[in-house]
Design a protein around this motif. Structure first.
Motif, PDB file in Angstrom:
ATOM      1  N   VAL A  58       0.838  -1.199   0.000  1.00 35.88           N
ATOM      2  CA  VAL A  58       0.000   0.000   0.000  1.00 35.88           C
ATOM      3  C   VAL A  58       0.874   1.252   0.000  1.00 35.88           C
ATOM      4  O   VAL A  58       0.629   2.206  -0.743  1.00 35.88           O
ATOM      5  N   ARG A  59       1.919   1.227   0.825  1.00 31.58           N
ATOM      6  CA  ARG A  59       2.788   2.405   0.915  1.00 31.58           C
ATOM      7  C   ARG A  59       3.487   2.673  -0.425  1.00 31.58           C
ATOM      8  O   ARG A  59       3.525   3.813  -0.896  1.00 31.58           O
ATOM      9  N   SER A  60       4.005   1.627  -1.051  1.00 30.37           N
ATOM     10  CA  SER A  60       4.671   1.797  -2.345  1.00 30.37           C
ATOM     11  C   SER A  60       3.703   2.346  -3.383  1.00 30.37           C
ATOM     12  O   SER A  60       4.038   3.246  -4.171  1.00 30.37           O
ATOM     13  N   TRP A  61       2.502   1.783  -3.381  1.00 25.45           N
ATOM     14  CA  TRP A  61       1.480   2.226  -4.334  1.00 25.45           C
ATOM     15  C   TRP A  61       1.159   3.703  -4.107  1.00 25.45           C
ATOM     16  O   TRP A  61       1.110   4.499  -5.064  1.00 25.45           O
ATOM     17  N   PHE A  62       0.995   4.073  -2.849  1.00 22.85           N
ATOM     18  CA  PHE A  62       0.644   5.462  -2.554  1.00 22.85           C
ATOM     19  C   PHE A  62       1.791   6.401  -2.947  1.00 22.85           C
ATOM     20  O   PHE A  62       1.572   7.449  -3.554  1.00 22.85           O
ATOM     21  N   LEU A  63       3.018   6.023  -2.600  1.00 18.80           N
ATOM     22  CA  LEU A  63       4.150   6.899  -2.922  1.00 18.80           C
ATOM     23  C   LEU A  63       4.365   7.011  -4.428  1.00 18.80           C
ATOM     24  O   LEU A  63       4.845   8.040  -4.919  1.00 18.80           O
ATOM     25  N   SER A  64       3.977   5.974  -5.182  1.00 15.25           N
ATOM     26  CA  SER A  64       4.075   6.086  -6.641  1.00 15.25           C
ATOM     27  C   SER A  64       3.069   7.119  -7.157  1.00 15.25           C
ATOM     28  O   SER A  64       3.317   7.803  -8.156  1.00 15.25           O
ATOM     29  N   ILE A  65       1.931   7.243  -6.467  1.00 17.82           N
ATOM     30  CA  ILE A  65       0.953   8.284  -6.844  1.00 17.82           C
ATOM     31  C   ILE A  65       1.543   9.662  -6.568  1.00 17.82           C
ATOM     32  O   ILE A  65       1.442  10.583  -7.387  1.00 17.82           O
ATOM     33  N   VAL A  66       2.174   9.805  -5.400  1.00 15.17           N
ATOM     34  CA  VAL A  66       2.812  11.088  -5.061  1.00 15.17           C
ATOM     35  C   VAL A  66       3.892  11.422  -6.095  1.00 15.17           C
ATOM     36  O   VAL A  66       3.971  12.552  -6.593  1.00 15.17           O
ATOM     37  N   HIS A  67       4.700  10.417  -6.428  1.00 12.55           N
ATOM     38  CA  HIS A  67       5.780  10.628  -7.406  1.00 12.55           C
ATOM     39  C   HIS A  67       5.207  11.077  -8.743  1.00 12.55           C
ATOM     40  O   HIS A  67       5.685  12.034  -9.359  1.00 12.55           O
ATOM     41  N   HIS A  68       4.155  10.394  -9.181  1.00 10.04           N
ATOM     42  CA  HIS A  68       3.546  10.726 -10.471  1.00 10.04           C
ATOM     43  C   HIS A  68       3.009  12.163 -10.459  1.00 10.04           C
ATOM     44  O   HIS A  68       3.201  12.923 -11.423  1.00 10.04           O
ATOM     45  N   GLN A  69       2.350  12.535  -9.365  1.00  4.99           N
ATOM     46  CA  GLN A  69       1.815  13.900  -9.258  1.00  4.99           C
ATOM     47  C   GLN A  69       2.941  14.930  -9.261  1.00  4.99           C
ATOM     48  O   GLN A  69       2.816  16.005  -9.862  1.00  4.99           O
ATOM     49  N   ALA A  70       4.032  14.602  -8.563  1.00  3.59           N
ATOM     50  CA  ALA A  70       5.148  15.550  -8.474  1.00  3.59           C
ATOM     51  C   ALA A  70       5.821  15.715  -9.842  1.00  3.59           C
ATOM     52  O   ALA A  70       6.174  16.835 -10.236  1.00  3.59           O
ATOM     53  N   VAL A  71       5.987  14.614 -10.574  1.00 11.20           N
ATOM     54  CA  VAL A  71       6.581  14.706 -11.918  1.00 11.20           C
ATOM     55  C   VAL A  71       5.690  15.556 -12.811  1.00 11.20           C
ATOM     56  O   VAL A  71       6.167  16.399 -13.597  1.00 11.20           O
ATOM     57  N   ASP A  72       4.372  15.367 -12.669  1.00 13.25           N
ATOM     58  CA  ASP A  72       3.429  16.162 -13.448  1.00 13.25           C
ATOM     59  C   ASP A  72       3.620  17.651 -13.164  1.00 13.25           C
ATOM     60  O   ASP A  72       3.615  18.482 -14.077  1.00 13.25           O
ATOM     61  N   LYS A  73       3.793  17.995 -11.890  1.00 10.39           N
ATOM     62  CA  LYS A  73       4.032  19.408 -11.516  1.00 10.39           C
ATOM     63  C   LYS A  73       5.363  19.898 -12.085  1.00 10.39           C
ATOM     64  O   LYS A  73       5.450  21.018 -12.594  1.00 10.39           O
ATOM     65  N   LEU A  74       6.389  19.058 -11.967  1.00 14.20           N
ATOM     66  CA  LEU A  74       7.715  19.458 -12.453  1.00 14.20           C
ATOM     67  C   LEU A  74       7.671  19.800 -13.938  1.00 14.20           C
ATOM     68  O   LEU A  74       8.309  20.753 -14.390  1.00 14.20           O
ATOM     69  N   ARG A  75       6.894  19.031 -14.677  1.00 14.88           N
ATOM     70  CA  ARG A  75       6.840  19.264 -16.115  1.00 14.88           C
ATOM     71  C   ARG A  75       6.102  20.550 -16.453  1.00 14.88           C
ATOM     72  O   ARG A  75       6.234  21.080 -17.550  1.00 14.88           O
ATOM     73  N   ARG A  76       5.299  21.031 -15.487  1.00 13.20           N
ATOM     74  CA  ARG A  76       4.617  22.314 -15.729  1.00 13.20           C
ATOM     75  C   ARG A  76       5.474  23.488 -15.277  1.00 13.20           C
ATOM     76  O   ARG A  76       5.145  24.632 -15.555  1.00 13.20           O
ATOM     77  N   PHE A  77       6.511  23.200 -14.516  1.00 16.27           N
ATOM     78  CA  PHE A  77       7.439  24.268 -14.114  1.00 16.27           C
ATOM     79  C   PHE A  77       8.127  24.802 -15.365  1.00 16.27           C
ATOM     80  O   PHE A  77       8.381  24.053 -16.313  1.00 16.27           O
ATOM     81  N   ASN A  78       8.481  26.098 -15.340  1.00 15.42           N
ATOM     82  CA  ASN A  78       9.360  26.569 -16.403  1.00 15.42           C
ATOM     83  C   ASN A  78      10.787  26.130 -16.061  1.00 15.42           C
ATOM     84  O   ASN A  78      11.047  25.594 -14.981  1.00 15.42           O
ATOM     85  N   SER A  79      11.706  26.366 -16.997  1.00 11.88           N
ATOM     86  CA  SER A  79      13.054  25.812 -16.818  1.00 11.88           C
ATOM     87  C   SER A  79      13.724  26.383 -15.569  1.00 11.88           C
ATOM     88  O   SER A  79      14.465  25.682 -14.879  1.00 11.88           O
ATOM     89  N   LYS A  80      13.436  27.666 -15.248  1.00  9.78           N
ATOM     90  CA  LYS A  80      14.075  28.262 -14.068  1.00  9.78           C
ATOM     91  C   LYS A  80      13.551  27.603 -12.782  1.00  9.78           C
ATOM     92  O   LYS A  80      14.324  27.276 -11.876  1.00  9.78           O
ATOM     93  N   GLN A  81      12.214  27.411 -12.729  1.00 11.09           N
ATOM     94  CA  GLN A  81      11.644  26.764 -11.537  1.00 11.09           C
ATOM     95  C   GLN A  81      12.212  25.365 -11.357  1.00 11.09           C
ATOM     96  O   GLN A  81      12.506  24.937 -10.253  1.00 11.09           O
ATOM     97  N   ARG A  82      12.364  24.667 -12.484  1.00  8.96           N
ATOM     98  CA  ARG A  82      12.901  23.299 -12.404  1.00  8.96           C
ATOM     99  C   ARG A  82      14.332  23.307 -11.931  1.00  8.96           C
ATOM    100  O   ARG A  82      14.742  22.482 -11.123  1.00  8.96           O
ATOM    101  N   LEU A  83      15.078  24.289 -12.439  1.00 18.20           N
ATOM    102  CA  LEU A  83      16.477  24.399 -12.033  1.00 18.20           C
ATOM    103  C   LEU A  83      16.554  24.721 -10.538  1.00 18.20           C
ATOM    104  O   LEU A  83      17.371  24.167  -9.809  1.00 18.20           O
ATOM    105  N   ASP A  84      15.653  25.623 -10.087  1.00 19.85           N
ATOM    106  CA  ASP A  84      15.634  25.975  -8.665  1.00 19.85           C
ATOM    107  C   ASP A  84      15.363  24.739  -7.811  1.00 19.85           C
ATOM    108  O   ASP A  84      15.963  24.552  -6.751  1.00 19.85           O
ATOM    109  N   ALA A  85      14.416  23.910  -8.285  1.00 20.10           N
ATOM    110  CA  ALA A  85      14.091  22.690  -7.532  1.00 20.10           C
ATOM    111  C   ALA A  85      15.328  21.806  -7.425  1.00 20.10           C
ATOM    112  O   ALA A  85      15.630  21.257  -6.363  1.00 20.10           O
TER     113      ALA A  85
END
Lengths: 196, 226
Positions: A78-105
């Protein structure tokens, strides 16, 4: 965290089942108590921004609330499954960042690494985290960095090649070698994965 | 169609869930007809362990409130009007049954009590021309907790907030301030329960604390009359 024994895992499965079948908010609140800090730590590490990390955690729990019934034990604990959801959501956000925001991260991650040079090898309270951290720490630095950028930074192969100024084939090679070595180092079934 | 070497090169990225939709489709098509990539499952298992290498970081207490506010807002609504019908029916039935057996009347009272503790919800609709904001107010009597969830909110300037108002006979009482997420959604636990009020409304106000009385027109409202 109490993700060590079968009793805890059974409890987590029961909580997820209560969310799926009974739409029980108290069960989701309990899952939040169990996973909230791990989820936020992961999102913060990937995004480097507390506000966006909170949005990701909130969205991930809401997805669990809506889609708990889609969980299958074939896909890991359950924990792995849930954290994969968090990871997927975070990658989705990262891809919406502009290049500077991504670099800052990524710079935020770099600063963490500078302030805590022993971040991969530190003695963690959680034995499982310690085992995985040690395995990562045994990788050559270039393989570890490539895995870090691909998994936690959400970068594609070609983006990593541009960032590190190395050929695309080298990126693919480092990823494959690094993951193969990790697979060998972590060959012993993890405690939580084995018991779920 | 990808060959085995191309698929092997992509396996780590696939395990990370980090390939383009086109690549994912092509790899999926290849894997469906080729048994030569058995270790993908192993790589996926390793990838699923990577998040657990990150030390936990306790989030702000407010985050749990936001998560649960959204969850409560998504509970199946049970309109108050139905509760009144149920209660009325229950009371009438109890009166009849009481003449036959006191014990059945007690049971009916228990059913009525359970219904009274069920969640109640009211819909909110746009109140300003050009506004697409909609949402719902959910009240949980057992927890004495009211949560407002909204979608379609406009982004705000850093010094502005949205403020919730509970209104009775035209007199608004402040019930909390919030800021929307980047996707225009928001959830907020109200500072007070909606009992005794007839309307809920949301306005834009100066931040960070909002106003004591509304200074702008409501952008979304809902009738919560009982």
């Amino acid at each position: 965290m109490t993700e060590g024994g079968p009793a805890e895992h059974e409890s987590e499965l029961e909580l997820l089942a209560a969310v799926a079948r009974e739409r029980d908010p108290d069960a989701l609140a309990r899952l939040y108590d169990l996973y909230g800090s791990q989820a936020y730590g992961l999102a913060l590490r990937m995004l480097g921004d507390s506000g966006v990390a909170e949005e990701v955690v909130q969205e991930a729990f809401f997805r669990v609330w809506r889609n708990a019934g889609s969980y299958s034990q074939d896909r890991g604990g359950v924990r792995s499954w849930f954290l994969s959801i968090v990871h997927h959501q975070a990658v989705d956000k990262l891809r919406r960042f502009n290049s500077k925001q991504r670099l800052d991260a990524q710079l935020g991650l770099a600063e963490q690494a500078v302030q805590r040079p022993d971040v991969w090898g530190e003695v963690a309270a959680d034995l499982e985290r310690q085992r995985i951290s040690q395995a990562l720490g045994e990788l050559p630095a270039e393989q570890r960095t490539t895995i870090e950028l691909a998994y936690f930074g959400g970068y594609s192969h070609s983006e990593i090649a541009n960032l590190l100024r190395i050929p695309l084939g080298t990126v693919k090679g480092r990823l494959r070698l690094g993951m193969d070595k990790l697979r060998a180092l972590l060959a012993e079934p993890a405690m939580d994965l084995a018991s779920e | 169609m990808m060959d085995c070497a191309a698929v092997d090169e992509l396996l780590p990225a696939i395990a990370f869930g980090n390939v383009s939709p086109r690549e994912a489709r092509e790899v999926e098509a290849h894997l469906a007809s080729c048994q030569g990539h058995q270790h993908l499952a192993d790589l996926q298992r390793v990838a699923s362990m990577l998040p657990m290498s990150v030390p936990p970081v306790p989030p702000r207490d407010e985050l749990k409130h936001h998560v649960m506010a959204r969850v409560y807002g998504d509970l199946e609504p049970r309109p108050l009007r139905r509760l009144w019908w149920q209660r009325t029916w229950s009371l009438a039935a109890a009166a009849v049954l009481a003449a036959l057996a006191l014990g059945l009347g007690v049971r009916d009272w228990m059913v009525s009590s359970q219904l009274a503790a069920a969640p109640m919800s009211w819909q909110l609709a746009p109140a300003l021309a050009g506004t697409r904001t909609t949402g719902a107010l959910v009240y949980l009597p057992r927890q004495n907790l009211a949560t407002l969830t909204l979608e379609g909110l406009q982004p705000l300037a850093p010094d502005r907030v949205y403020e919730v108002w509970l209104i009775k006979a035209g007199k608004p009482e402040p019930a909390g301030v919030f800021k929307p997420s980047a996707d225009g959604s928001a959830s907020s636990i109200l500072d007070r329960p909606p009992s005794g009020f007839d309307t809920v409304a949301v306005t834009e106000e100066p931040g960070p604390q909002g106003s004591s009385t509304p200074t702008s027109q409501p952008l979304v409202t809902g009738s919560i009359g009982q």
